[in-house]
Design a protein around this motif. Structure first.
Motif, PDB file in Angstrom:
ATOM      1  N   GLY B 316       0.831  -1.188  -0.063  1.00 56.44           N
ATOM      2  CA  GLY B 316      -0.169   0.225  -0.012  1.00 56.44           C
ATOM      3  C   GLY B 316       1.002   1.155  -0.097  1.00 56.44           C
ATOM      4  N   MET B 317       0.397   2.298   0.123  1.00 55.26           N
ATOM      5  CA  MET B 317       0.941   3.603   0.161  1.00 55.26           C
ATOM      6  C   MET B 317       2.136   3.512   0.917  1.00 55.26           C
ATOM      7  SD  MET B 317      -1.950   5.947   1.865  1.00 55.26           S
ATOM      8  CE  MET B 317      -2.595   5.395   3.332  1.00 55.26           C
ATOM      9  N   ILE B 322       5.819   0.902  -3.090  1.00 58.22           N
ATOM     10  CA  ILE B 322       4.845   1.877  -3.652  1.00 58.22           C
ATOM     11  C   ILE B 322       5.331   3.210  -3.332  1.00 58.22           C
ATOM     12  CG2 ILE B 322       2.329   2.215  -3.399  1.00 58.22           C
ATOM     13  CD1 ILE B 322       2.520  -0.011  -4.778  1.00 58.22           C
ATOM     14  N   THR B 325       1.965   8.158  -1.407  1.00 59.51           N
ATOM     15  CA  THR B 325       0.924   9.099  -1.929  1.00 59.51           C
ATOM     16  C   THR B 325      -0.410   8.297  -1.738  1.00 59.51           C
ATOM     17  OG1 THR B 325       0.004  10.438  -3.473  1.00 59.51           O
ATOM     18  CG2 THR B 325       1.429   8.597  -4.142  1.00 59.51           C
ATOM     19  N   ASN B 326      -1.570   8.899  -1.437  1.00 60.17           N
ATOM     20  CA  ASN B 326      -2.532   8.181  -1.017  1.00 60.17           C
ATOM     21  C   ASN B 326      -3.167   7.925  -2.670  1.00 60.17           C
ATOM     22  OD1 ASN B 326      -2.993   8.369   1.281  1.00 60.17           O
ATOM     23  ND2 ASN B 326      -3.938  10.309   1.558  1.00 60.17           N
ATOM     24  N   SER B 328      -1.376   6.356  -5.661  1.00 62.67           N
ATOM     25  CA  SER B 328      -0.352   6.079  -6.269  1.00 62.67           C
ATOM     26  C   SER B 328      -0.437   5.605  -7.683  1.00 62.67           C
ATOM     27  CB  SER B 328       0.239   4.514  -5.580  1.00 62.67           C
ATOM     28  OG  SER B 328       1.381   4.026  -6.102  1.00 62.67           O
TER      29      SER B 328
END
Lengths: 105, 349
Positions: B316-317, B322, B325-326, B328
């Motif tokens: 996840g972010m 990855i 950032t919210n 991606s």
């Protein structure tokens, strides 16, 4: 984010056999290759077939283990999980709970 | 000289030459190998990573047959809480099952820590029961150990983050040891009720966020839960790639927990009885995607090879390569997805 991972590398949940492989990983702590092989053997298909949404739709309907499209008289929710438990030969916690509540066991 | 479009670790666009990409891949991989004292990637694997990074397609994917399954942290927080959709948690699970086609889902409370659930655990259990009647996919119940919540003023224990700067080392350690026992009791209490309500598994998420005490509390809770419920599936998702030594002397079965990297963390989780290990590799937002991805894949491969249980690398972010950032970018997310599975040997994400 989840959608991109699903498109890039996911099995596809109940469109295919993703939920079944996940259940086997969870109940037997199996690595992905072993879990897929276990499910493929139980379903009588090849490992590649497990991620084929065309083939798995037919097979899921035949086994009555639930699919994305809700059809009349087809098993849904806990009913489908009863059938999954039998097909995969694994215990499903909510199914065992259901059996206890209706005095099946 | 031609340049390739790629990303920075914060998600911003950047154009890099072949030499710059190869240099970043090499440096990221070597950083992981050096910090973790783990094997370097092979030349073939490094070349594959280069091909994945420079693939002209916007979204890339794994080769047919290499598909994996996905588990989630903060599962039912994503639609009704973070995205603000006016739907309840059962609808969220069914949306994931029947629309997004997720392989699994997780029910969690907005206040996502085990300590906070004691007053509402029976309502949580009822939600699990209703959801289990209607869903087909496996559903976890999840929350965080969050040892910090046991410190004053939120909890009864002295705050080790205040004691440590005052050089009160012994007092800070004693406070953590006291908090560990409380956290174990709470986690076992909550997880037992949710499992008896039909949860397919329990997820301990962001483990180690408060350091080695946080990790030890989780391992102790797993031991107790597996002895009570041998069939319980337990996923342990870590908070970071490195266990912080807030206590520094805590051990699990002879292994000092402070300083463990993913390939070592997974061994103690396995020993405690964990079913799935969620490895975390931190993303450095000021480095490039090639640097972060090579680093994440090196850690992931070592972890998966060391493990006898499935490894679901957190992607996840801000973790697993990855970007932080919210939102991606899909080009970056799909490259991470493919690389972690096909080179990093992840059993899931």
């Amino acid at each position: 984010m989840a959608v991109i991972h699903e498109v890039a590398s996911g099995m596809g949940g109940i469109r295919t056999a993703g939920d079944l492989v996940a259940r086997v990983q969870m109940s037997k702590a199996m690595k992905i290759k072993e879990a897929k092989k276990y499910v493929a053997e139980k379903l009588g298909v090849s490992v590649i077939d497990l991620s084929d949404s065309y083939l798995m739709k037919e097979l899921r309907e035949e086994l009555d283990i639930g699919h994305v499209q809700v059809r009349d008289r087809a098993s849904y929710g806990i009913e489908a999980k009863f059938n999954i438990s039998k097909v995969l030969d694994i215990k499903i916690n909510s199914v065992e709970n259901f059996k206890r509540k209706v005095k099946m066991i | 000289m031609s340049k390739f479009f790629t990303r920075m670790g914060d998600g911003s666009a950047v154009f890099l030459s072949e030499a710059e990409i190869r240099r970043d891949l090499e440096e990221g991989m070597l950083d992981a190998a050096d910090r973790g004292k783990i094997p370097e990637l092979t030349d073939d694997e490094m070349e594959r990573l280069y091909q994945i990074i420079t693939d002209p397609q916007k979204t890339v994917s794994i080769e047919r047959g290499n598909e994996v399954v996905m588990t989630f942290d903060a599962g039912t927080l994503k639609l009704p809480v973070r995205a603000g959709l006016p739907v309840d948690r059962m609808t969220t699970v069914l949306t994931h099952e029947r629309v997004l086609c997720s392989d699994t889902m997780e029910i969690g409370n907005a206040d996502y820590s085990y300590k906070q659930l004691k007053n509402i655990v029976h309502e949580e259990a009822a939600s699990m029961e209703f959801t289990q009647l209607n869903c087909i996919i496996p559903v976890f119940y999840g929350a965080m150990p969050n040892l910090g919540l046991y410190t004053k003023p939120d909890g009864p224990v002295d705050n080790w983050s205040e004691l440590l700067p005052m050089a009160k080392i012994g007092e800070a350690r004693a406070a953590q040891e006291e908090a560990i026992e409380m956290a174990v009791k709470d986690m076992v209490y909550i997880a037992s009720i949710l499992y008896e309500a039909g949860a397919d598994g329990i997820n301990f998420d962001t483990v180690g966020a408060s350091g080695d005490g946080d990790f030890l509390a989780t391992l102790k809770a797993i031991e107790i839960l597996k002895s009570k419920y041998p069939d319980m599936a337990i996923e342990v998702g870590m908070a970071g790639e490195f266990v912080l030594g807030m206590h520094g002397q805590l051990e699990y079965d002879g292994t000092r927990l402070a300083g463990l990297y993913p390939h070592e963390q997974v061994k103690v989780v396995e020993k405690a009885g964990g079913t799935i290990f969620g490895a975390v590799i931190n993303t450095n937002s000021s480095k490039s995607l090639p640097w972060n991805l090579a680093r994440a894949v090196t850690f992931s491969k070592a972890c998966s090879e060391a493990s006898n249980i499935p490894v679901h690398v957190n992607a996840g972010m801000g973790v697993g390569g990855i970007p932080l950032t919210n939102t991606s970018p899909t080009d970056a997310t799909s490259r991470v997805s493919k690389s972690l599975i096909e080179i990093g040997k992840a059993d899931g994400l």
